[in-house]
Design an enzyme around this catalytic site. Sequence first.
Site, short mmCIF file in Angstrom:
data_model
loop_
_atom_site.label_atom_id
_atom_site.label_comp_id
_atom_site.label_asym_id
_atom_site.label_seq_id
_atom_site.Cartn_x
_atom_site.Cartn_y
_atom_site.Cartn_z
N LYS A 1 0.84 -1.21 0.00
CA LYS A 1 0.00 0.00 0.00
C LYS A 1 0.88 1.26 0.00
O LYS A 1 2.11 1.17 0.19
CB LYS A 1 -0.90 -0.02 1.24
N TYR B 1 17.21 29.20 8.71
CA TYR B 1 16.02 29.91 9.19
C TYR B 1 15.98 29.95 10.70
O TYR B 1 16.26 28.95 11.37
CB TYR B 1 14.74 29.23 8.69
#
Length: 362
Positions: free
Chosen positions: A35, A254
Site C-alpha cells: 500500500k 532559518y
Amino acid sequence: MTRSAVASVDVAAVRHNLTVVRQLSPQSKILAVIKANGYGHGIVRIARALSGADGFGVAHLEEALALRAARIDKPIIVLQGFSDALELQTMVEHRLEPVIHQFEHIEMLESTVLARPLTVWQKINTGMHRLGFALDDALKAWQRLRACSQVDAIRLMTHFANSDVPGDSFTLQQLELFDRITAGLPGERSVANSAGVLLWPQSRMDWVRPGVMLYGISPVAGTDAAALNLRPAMTLTGRVIAINAVRQGARVGYGGAWTATADTHVGVVGIGYGDGYPRHARSGTPVLVNGQRVPLVGRVSMDMLCVDLGPAPTVKVGDAVVAWGVGLPVEEIAQSSSTIPYELVCKVTPRVHIVEQDHGQG
Ligand SMILES: *Cc1c(COP(=O)(O)O)cnc(C)c1O
C-alpha cells in the site's frame, strides 16, 4: 542547477527481504503489503520485484487497479474493503479480494448482483479498535457471509496494535481472542504483520502480511534491520551544492536555530522537506557525505539542509550525500526526527526521481 535528490531503490534487496520472510514462515503464504505506493518505493516496481509472493495487500481499490493495469495477476487483497456497490462490482471484475470489516459490507454483498462469487477476508477486532467486527458480532457476520451465495472463500484476519514490542502481553491477548473467536470456523487465517513474522511465531498461521520489513526496515524499536538480516531497499541521495566558511558565533539557516561554536565550514545539501526529508530532524542528525557521518545543523528548509563539515573539509561541491539508506539506517533518521521510518519512506515527494537498481542475487 539540476535537481539533487534521487531515491535509489534496490529491487535485489526487496527480493532478499522476501526470502527472509519465507525462511521465518515456511509454512505460510505471503501477502506482501505494498500500500501507499509500495511504502514510497513504487507500487508496480515492488510488485514485480516480489513476484515470489503469494499475493499483495493494498489499502484502496485504486492501488489494486494500478497493479492490474500493470498486468500483476496475483491475488490482491484490498485492506479497507469497498465503499459502494460499484466498487464492489469493480472488485469482482478485477478478481480483487476485499476485507469485510463492517455490516454495511455484508449488506452490499447481499443486495448487489455480482458477475461471480468472490473471496473475502473477514476482519475481526481483537483489541486494535480500528477496523473489524466486534468479538460479539464476529460469528453472526461470518454466518451471514457463509449464507451469501455471492461469497466464495471466507478468510479470517485480525491486526495487532502492539506487536513491535517484544513479549507484549496485549499481543498475547489479541492472539488468544482471535483463536477463541475463530475456533471451529473453517477458512485460512492471517494475523502477522512484519513484527508478527519476526517476533510472534504463533501468529504466522496460513498467511503472513509483512509490509515494512520487505523494504529492509526494522519494525522493532531498538533492533536494527541488519541484525534481522534485512537489507534497506531505498537510499535517498543528494549532492553538496555549496560549501561556506562560517565564523564562530554565526547562526545558520532559518531562525538562526544553530550557532557555530568555532570557525567551521557548512556544507549545503540539495535535499529538503520538499523532497521528504523530515523538517523536524534535530541538529546532530547524521548525514553521510562521501561516506562519512557529519551532523545536520540548523533547520531543514524546503530544498536544502546544512551540515557541519568542520574546519578543514576535504568535501567538494558535487560530492555525494546519503540522507538515509545503505550506510545510514532510516530508522536512525526517524528516531532523530521523532517519527517512524514508515513515515519517512512514504513521504518521499514526487519531485524525487526514483532510480531502480538491482544489486545482485537475492
Ligand atoms: C499495513 C498493514 C500491514 C503491514 O504492516 P507492517 O507493519 O508494515 O508489516 C499488515 N496488515 C494490515 C491490515 C495493514 O494495514
